[in-house]
Enzyme design. Structure first.
Site, PDB file in Angstrom:
ATOM      1  N   ARG A   1      61.671  35.207  34.508  1.00 54.43           N
ATOM      2  CA  ARG A   1      61.950  34.727  35.862  1.00 54.43           C
ATOM      3  C   ARG A   1      63.327  34.082  35.999  1.00 54.43           C
ATOM      4  NH1 ARG A   1      57.650  34.419  39.677  1.00 54.43           N
ATOM      5  NH2 ARG A   1      56.560  36.357  39.310  1.00 54.43           N
TER       6      ARG A   1
ATOM      7  N   HIS B   1      55.099  38.731   9.922  1.00 51.38           N
ATOM      8  CA  HIS B   1      55.151  39.816  10.897  1.00 51.38           C
ATOM      9  C   HIS B   1      53.747  40.340  11.195  1.00 51.38           C
ATOM     10  CE1 HIS B   1      57.440  42.526  13.468  1.00 51.38           C
ATOM     11  NE2 HIS B   1      56.343  43.238  13.384  1.00 51.38           N
TER      12      HIS B   1
ATOM     13  N   GLY C   1      54.490  34.436  15.112  1.00 54.18           N
ATOM     14  CA  GLY C   1      55.006  34.293  16.465  1.00 54.18           C
ATOM     15  C   GLY C   1      54.170  34.971  17.532  1.00 54.18           C
TER      16      GLY C   1
ATOM     17  N   ASP D   1      59.948  32.350  19.893  1.00 53.67           N
ATOM     18  CA  ASP D   1      60.820  33.265  20.657  1.00 53.67           C
ATOM     19  C   ASP D   1      60.183  33.711  21.972  1.00 53.67           C
ATOM     20  OD1 ASP D   1      62.520  33.241  18.465  1.00 53.67           O
ATOM     21  OD2 ASP D   1      62.070  35.295  17.840  1.00 53.67           O
ATOM     22  N   HIS D   2      58.867  33.984  21.916  1.00 55.35           N
ATOM     23  CA  HIS D   2      58.270  34.603  23.101  1.00 55.35           C
ATOM     24  C   HIS D   2      57.954  33.606  24.218  1.00 55.35           C
ATOM     25  CE1 HIS D   2      58.781  38.437  21.455  1.00 55.35           C
ATOM     26  NE2 HIS D   2      58.113  38.130  20.363  1.00 55.35           N
TER      27      HIS D   2
ATOM     28  N   HIS E   1      64.677  33.282  16.472  1.00 55.95           N
ATOM     29  CA  HIS E   1      65.532  34.435  16.168  1.00 55.95           C
ATOM     30  C   HIS E   1      66.529  34.586  17.307  1.00 55.95           C
ATOM     31  CE1 HIS E   1      65.671  39.057  15.151  1.00 55.95           C
ATOM     32  NE2 HIS E   1      66.858  38.499  15.122  1.00 55.95           N
TER      33      HIS E   1
ATOM     34  N   THR F   1      60.907  44.870  18.353  1.00 57.27           N
ATOM     35  CA  THR F   1      60.877  43.709  17.466  1.00 57.27           C
ATOM     36  C   THR F   1      61.466  44.157  16.138  1.00 57.27           C
ATOM     37  OG1 THR F   1      59.427  42.077  16.399  1.00 57.27           O
ATOM     38  CG2 THR F   1      58.489  44.249  16.764  1.00 57.27           C
ATOM     39  N   THR F   2      61.538  43.246  15.155  1.00 57.67           N
ATOM     40  CA  THR F   2      62.105  43.613  13.852  1.00 57.67           C
ATOM     41  C   THR F   2      61.182  44.635  13.203  1.00 57.67           C
ATOM     42  OG1 THR F   2      62.818  41.321  13.754  1.00 57.67           O
ATOM     43  CG2 THR F   2      63.113  42.628  11.765  1.00 57.67           C
TER      44      THR F   2
ATOM     45  N   GLU G   1      66.373  32.708  12.179  1.00 57.75           N
ATOM     46  CA  GLU G   1      66.423  34.141  11.862  1.00 57.75           C
ATOM     47  C   GLU G   1      67.647  34.745  12.505  1.00 57.75           C
ATOM     48  OE1 GLU G   1      63.045  36.396  13.039  1.00 57.75           O
ATOM     49  OE2 GLU G   1      61.698  35.154  11.878  1.00 57.75           O
TER      50      GLU G   1
ATOM     51  N   ARG H   1      67.963  38.441  24.003  1.00 56.75           N
ATOM     52  CA  ARG H   1      66.868  38.834  24.904  1.00 56.75           C
ATOM     53  C   ARG H   1      65.826  37.731  25.077  1.00 56.75           C
ATOM     54  NH1 ARG H   1      63.945  43.471  21.312  1.00 56.75           N
ATOM     55  NH2 ARG H   1      66.067  44.261  21.305  1.00 56.75           N
ATOM     56  N   HIS H   2      65.689  36.862  24.096  1.00 55.51           N
ATOM     57  CA  HIS H   2      64.763  35.728  24.295  1.00 55.51           C
ATOM     58  C   HIS H   2      65.476  34.396  24.024  1.00 55.51           C
ATOM     59  CE1 HIS H   2      64.158  36.769  20.090  1.00 55.51           C
ATOM     60  NE2 HIS H   2      63.287  37.748  20.329  1.00 55.51           N
TER      61      HIS H   2
ATOM     62  N   ASN I   1      57.049  30.699  15.229  1.00 52.72           N
ATOM     63  CA  ASN I   1      58.155  31.332  15.936  1.00 52.72           C
ATOM     64  C   ASN I   1      57.879  31.263  17.447  1.00 52.72           C
ATOM     65  OD1 ASN I   1      59.570  33.401  17.336  1.00 52.72           O
ATOM     66  ND2 ASN I   1      59.997  34.440  15.421  1.00 52.72           N
TER      67      ASN I   1
ATOM     68  N   ARG J   1      68.918  36.780  18.754  1.00 59.63           N
ATOM     69  CA  ARG J   1      69.317  38.189  18.650  1.00 59.63           C
ATOM     70  C   ARG J   1      70.689  38.390  19.281  1.00 59.63           C
ATOM     71  NH1 ARG J   1      64.572  41.673  17.478  1.00 59.63           N
ATOM     72  NH2 ARG J   1      66.056  43.355  17.721  1.00 59.63           N
TER      73      ARG J   1
ATOM     74  N   GLU K   1      61.284  36.942   2.440  1.00 59.05           N
ATOM     75  CA  GLU K   1      60.108  36.980   3.306  1.00 59.05           C
ATOM     76  C   GLU K   1      59.598  38.399   3.265  1.00 59.05           C
ATOM     77  OE1 GLU K   1      60.279  35.059   7.153  1.00 59.05           O
ATOM     78  OE2 GLU K   1      58.770  36.454   7.940  1.00 59.05           O
TER      79      GLU K   1
END
Ligand code: PXP
Length: 244
Positions: free
Chosen positions: A21, A193, A215, A12-13, A46, A103-104, A73, A52-53, A10, A48, A154
Protein backbone atom coordinates in the site's frame (compact mmCIF):
# COMPACT_ATOMS: atom_id res chain seq x y z
CA UNK A 1 25.19 -30.31 26.91
CA UNK A 2 23.25 -29.58 23.74
CA UNK A 3 24.07 -26.05 22.53
CA UNK A 4 21.29 -23.50 22.46
CA UNK A 5 19.41 -23.32 19.18
CA UNK A 6 19.24 -19.71 18.05
CA UNK A 7 15.97 -18.80 16.42
CA UNK A 8 16.26 -15.90 14.00
CA UNK A 9 12.99 -14.56 12.65
CA UNK A 10 12.96 -13.07 9.18
CA UNK A 11 10.49 -10.16 9.03
CA UNK A 12 10.93 -9.33 5.30
CA UNK A 13 7.31 -10.11 4.54
CA UNK A 14 6.01 -7.58 7.03
CA UNK A 15 7.69 -5.10 4.68
CA UNK A 16 6.06 -6.87 1.70
CA UNK A 17 2.65 -6.06 3.24
CA UNK A 18 3.66 -2.50 4.02
CA UNK A 19 4.90 -1.92 0.48
CA UNK A 20 1.64 -3.29 -0.99
CA UNK A 21 0.00 0.00 0.00
CA UNK A 22 3.04 2.24 -0.15
CA UNK A 23 2.64 3.54 3.40
CA UNK A 24 4.38 2.88 6.69
CA UNK A 25 2.18 0.11 8.11
CA UNK A 26 2.83 -2.66 9.11
CA UNK A 27 6.31 -1.69 10.25
CA UNK A 28 9.04 -4.38 10.11
CA UNK A 29 10.93 -2.68 12.96
CA UNK A 30 7.85 -3.00 15.19
CA UNK A 31 7.57 -6.65 14.08
CA UNK A 32 11.21 -7.16 15.06
CA UNK A 33 10.42 -5.80 18.52
CA UNK A 34 7.45 -8.18 18.90
CA UNK A 35 9.35 -11.30 17.78
CA UNK A 36 12.25 -10.57 20.13
CA UNK A 37 9.86 -9.96 23.03
CA UNK A 38 8.24 -13.32 22.21
CA UNK A 39 11.52 -15.21 22.43
CA UNK A 40 13.32 -14.92 19.10
CA UNK A 41 17.11 -14.78 19.55
CA UNK A 42 17.68 -12.58 16.53
CA UNK A 43 16.14 -10.82 13.56
CA UNK A 44 16.91 -11.57 9.91
CA UNK A 45 16.48 -9.00 7.15
CA UNK A 46 17.28 -9.50 3.46
CA UNK A 47 18.02 -6.25 1.68
CA UNK A 48 17.52 -7.20 -1.94
CA UNK A 49 19.02 -5.28 -4.82
CA UNK A 50 15.50 -4.30 -6.01
CA UNK A 51 14.35 -3.34 -2.45
CA UNK A 52 11.14 -5.29 -3.02
CA UNK A 53 10.51 -5.64 0.71
CA UNK A 54 13.13 -4.46 3.21
CA UNK A 55 14.59 -1.00 2.58
CA UNK A 56 17.86 0.55 3.70
CA UNK A 57 16.16 2.54 6.47
CA UNK A 58 14.55 -0.63 7.93
CA UNK A 59 17.98 -2.22 8.31
CA UNK A 60 19.45 0.91 9.88
CA UNK A 61 16.57 1.11 12.33
CA UNK A 62 16.65 -2.58 13.33
CA UNK A 63 20.39 -2.28 13.87
CA UNK A 64 19.95 0.85 16.01
CA UNK A 65 16.75 0.06 17.89
CA UNK A 66 16.60 -3.71 18.42
CA UNK A 67 18.88 -5.20 21.03
CA UNK A 68 18.87 -8.73 19.59
CA UNK A 69 21.48 -9.51 16.92
CA UNK A 70 20.73 -8.66 13.31
CA UNK A 71 21.41 -11.38 10.75
CA UNK A 72 21.81 -9.40 7.55
CA UNK A 73 21.14 -11.40 4.38
CA UNK A 74 22.73 -9.99 1.28
CA UNK A 75 24.11 -10.79 -2.12
CA UNK A 76 27.88 -10.56 -2.49
CA UNK A 77 27.93 -7.27 -4.39
CA UNK A 78 29.99 -4.12 -3.89
CA UNK A 79 26.86 -2.18 -2.93
CA UNK A 80 25.84 -4.64 -0.21
CA UNK A 81 29.33 -5.16 1.18
CA UNK A 82 29.76 -1.37 1.48
CA UNK A 83 26.35 -1.16 3.21
CA UNK A 84 27.32 -3.92 5.67
CA UNK A 85 30.67 -2.26 6.35
CA UNK A 86 28.75 0.86 7.31
CA UNK A 87 26.09 -0.67 9.56
CA UNK A 88 28.26 -3.56 10.87
CA UNK A 89 25.66 -6.22 11.66
CA UNK A 90 27.00 -8.91 13.99
CA UNK A 91 26.04 -11.60 11.44
CA UNK A 92 25.79 -11.69 7.67
CA UNK A 93 24.51 -14.45 5.44
CA UNK A 94 25.61 -14.32 1.81
CA UNK A 95 22.88 -15.50 -0.53
CA UNK A 96 22.48 -15.82 -4.29
CA UNK A 97 20.10 -13.30 -5.78
CA UNK A 98 18.33 -13.25 -9.12
CA UNK A 99 16.12 -10.34 -9.98
CA UNK A 100 13.29 -12.47 -11.41
CA UNK A 101 13.04 -15.03 -8.59
CA UNK A 102 10.15 -15.01 -6.10
CA UNK A 103 12.49 -15.92 -3.26
CA UNK A 104 16.03 -17.28 -2.81
CA UNK A 105 15.66 -20.33 -5.00
CA UNK A 106 18.80 -22.30 -4.26
CA UNK A 107 22.05 -22.19 -2.41
CA UNK A 108 24.95 -20.05 -3.50
CA UNK A 109 27.26 -21.90 -5.89
CA UNK A 110 30.53 -21.23 -4.09
CA UNK A 111 32.49 -23.35 -6.55
CA UNK A 112 31.48 -21.21 -9.51
CA UNK A 113 31.14 -17.85 -7.78
CA UNK A 114 32.97 -14.76 -8.96
CA UNK A 115 36.24 -13.87 -7.23
CA UNK A 116 34.33 -11.06 -5.51
CA UNK A 117 32.80 -13.63 -3.13
CA UNK A 118 36.20 -14.17 -1.49
CA UNK A 119 36.70 -10.41 -1.22
CA UNK A 120 33.23 -10.03 0.33
CA UNK A 121 34.02 -12.65 2.99
CA UNK A 122 37.34 -10.99 3.81
CA UNK A 123 35.92 -7.47 3.98
CA UNK A 124 32.99 -8.54 6.16
CA UNK A 125 35.27 -10.41 8.53
CA UNK A 126 37.56 -7.40 8.70
CA UNK A 127 34.48 -5.40 9.79
CA UNK A 128 33.91 -7.92 12.64
CA UNK A 129 30.93 -9.52 10.98
CA UNK A 130 30.42 -13.28 11.42
CA UNK A 131 30.00 -14.58 7.89
CA UNK A 132 27.72 -17.39 6.83
CA UNK A 133 27.08 -18.65 3.29
CA UNK A 134 23.72 -20.09 2.24
CA UNK A 135 24.43 -23.34 0.37
CA UNK A 136 23.05 -26.73 -0.53
CA UNK A 137 24.15 -29.67 1.63
CA UNK A 138 26.83 -30.66 -0.86
CA UNK A 139 30.28 -31.63 0.51
CA UNK A 140 32.15 -29.77 -2.26
CA UNK A 141 30.20 -26.56 -1.58
CA UNK A 142 30.80 -26.93 2.16
CA UNK A 143 34.56 -27.36 1.67
CA UNK A 144 34.64 -24.36 -0.64
CA UNK A 145 32.76 -22.19 1.89
CA UNK A 146 35.27 -23.17 4.60
CA UNK A 147 38.20 -22.47 2.27
CA UNK A 148 36.88 -18.95 1.63
CA UNK A 149 37.00 -18.20 5.36
CA UNK A 150 33.28 -18.28 6.19
CA UNK A 151 32.66 -19.08 9.85
CA UNK A 152 29.24 -20.63 9.25
CA UNK A 153 27.07 -22.10 6.54
CA UNK A 154 23.31 -22.01 6.34
CA UNK A 155 22.00 -25.19 4.78
CA UNK A 156 19.18 -24.61 2.30
CA UNK A 157 16.26 -26.66 3.62
CA UNK A 158 13.88 -25.98 0.73
CA UNK A 159 14.11 -29.41 -0.90
CA UNK A 160 13.29 -31.02 2.46
CA UNK A 161 10.61 -28.61 3.64
CA UNK A 162 8.87 -27.85 0.34
CA UNK A 163 9.32 -31.14 -1.51
CA UNK A 164 6.99 -34.16 -1.47
CA UNK A 165 6.36 -35.63 1.99
CA UNK A 166 7.52 -39.07 0.80
CA UNK A 167 10.91 -37.57 -0.07
CA UNK A 168 11.49 -35.99 3.34
CA UNK A 169 13.47 -38.86 4.89
CA UNK A 170 15.92 -38.86 1.98
CA UNK A 171 16.27 -35.08 2.09
CA UNK A 172 16.85 -35.18 5.84
CA UNK A 173 19.58 -37.78 5.34
CA UNK A 174 21.23 -35.47 2.79
CA UNK A 175 21.03 -32.54 5.21
CA UNK A 176 22.42 -34.68 8.02
CA UNK A 177 25.53 -35.56 5.98
CA UNK A 178 25.90 -31.85 5.23
CA UNK A 179 25.80 -31.04 8.94
CA UNK A 180 28.52 -33.64 9.62
CA UNK A 181 30.72 -32.35 6.77
CA UNK A 182 30.35 -28.76 7.96
CA UNK A 183 31.20 -29.70 11.55
CA UNK A 184 34.26 -31.59 10.35
CA UNK A 185 35.32 -28.47 8.41
CA UNK A 186 35.04 -26.41 11.61
CA UNK A 187 31.96 -24.46 10.50
CA UNK A 188 28.92 -23.43 12.50
CA UNK A 189 25.78 -24.93 10.98
CA UNK A 190 22.58 -23.00 10.44
CA UNK A 191 19.46 -24.04 8.53
CA UNK A 192 16.62 -22.31 6.80
CA UNK A 193 14.11 -21.92 3.99
CA UNK A 194 10.52 -23.08 3.83
CA UNK A 195 10.40 -24.35 7.43
CA UNK A 196 7.04 -24.75 9.14
CA UNK A 197 5.65 -26.14 12.39
CA UNK A 198 5.75 -29.61 10.76
CA UNK A 199 9.28 -29.55 9.45
CA UNK A 200 11.37 -27.57 11.95
CA UNK A 201 11.48 -30.20 14.71
CA UNK A 202 13.64 -32.72 12.83
CA UNK A 203 16.37 -30.10 12.36
CA UNK A 204 16.04 -28.62 15.85
CA UNK A 205 16.73 -32.10 17.25
CA UNK A 206 20.26 -32.13 15.77
CA UNK A 207 22.63 -30.62 18.36
CA UNK A 208 25.10 -29.49 15.70
CA UNK A 209 22.53 -27.17 14.13
CA UNK A 210 22.94 -23.97 16.12
CA UNK A 211 20.57 -21.60 14.33
CA UNK A 212 17.39 -21.72 12.28
CA UNK A 213 16.03 -18.83 10.26
CA UNK A 214 12.31 -18.74 9.51
CA UNK A 215 10.27 -16.14 7.66
CA UNK A 216 7.46 -16.70 5.19
CA UNK A 217 5.43 -19.36 7.00
CA UNK A 218 5.85 -17.62 10.34
CA UNK A 219 4.69 -14.22 9.10
CA UNK A 220 1.81 -15.85 7.18
CA UNK A 221 0.70 -17.93 10.15
CA UNK A 222 0.73 -14.85 12.35
CA UNK A 223 -2.28 -13.54 10.38
CA UNK A 224 -4.28 -16.30 12.07
CA UNK A 225 -2.47 -16.72 15.37
CA UNK A 226 -0.75 -13.41 16.08
CA UNK A 227 2.96 -12.73 15.68
CA UNK A 228 4.04 -13.27 19.28
CA UNK A 229 1.99 -16.45 19.63
CA UNK A 230 3.43 -17.87 16.40
CA UNK A 231 6.99 -17.23 17.59
CA UNK A 232 6.22 -18.82 20.96
CA UNK A 233 4.71 -21.90 19.30
CA UNK A 234 7.77 -22.32 17.05
CA UNK A 235 10.00 -21.94 20.08
CA UNK A 236 8.05 -24.61 21.99
CA UNK A 237 8.22 -27.06 19.06
CA UNK A 238 11.97 -26.53 18.68
CA UNK A 239 12.66 -26.78 22.42
CA UNK A 240 10.64 -30.01 22.67
CA UNK A 241 12.51 -31.56 19.74
CA UNK A 242 15.91 -30.48 21.03
CA UNK A 243 15.35 -31.69 24.58
CA UNK A 244 13.68 -34.99 23.64
N1 PXP B 1 17.50 -18.32 5.09
C1 PXP B 1 17.83 -17.70 3.95
C2 PXP B 1 19.28 -17.57 3.61
C3 PXP B 1 16.84 -17.16 3.10
O1 PXP B 1 17.19 -16.52 1.97
C4 PXP B 1 15.49 -17.27 3.49
C5 PXP B 1 14.43 -16.69 2.63
O2 PXP B 1 14.50 -17.21 1.39
C6 PXP B 1 15.20 -17.92 4.70
C7 PXP B 1 16.22 -18.45 5.47
C8 PXP B 1 13.81 -18.04 5.22
O3 PXP B 1 13.03 -18.78 4.37
P1 PXP B 1 11.46 -18.73 4.57
O4 PXP B 1 11.03 -17.33 4.36
O5 PXP B 1 10.96 -19.68 3.54
O6 PXP B 1 11.19 -19.20 5.98
Amino acid sequence: MTPHLDFSVNVDHVATLRNARGGSFPCPVEAARVVVDAGADGVTLHLREDRRHIRDRDVERVRAEIAAPLNFEMAATEEMVAFAERIRPPYCCLVPEKRAELTTEGGLDVLRASPFLAEAVQRLRAADVRVSIFIEADPAQIQAAAALGAQAIELHTGRYAEGPVEDRAAQLARLKSGVAAAKAAGLLVHAGHGLTYDTVGALAAWPDVTEVSIGHFLISQSVFEGLGATVRRFRAIMDAARNA
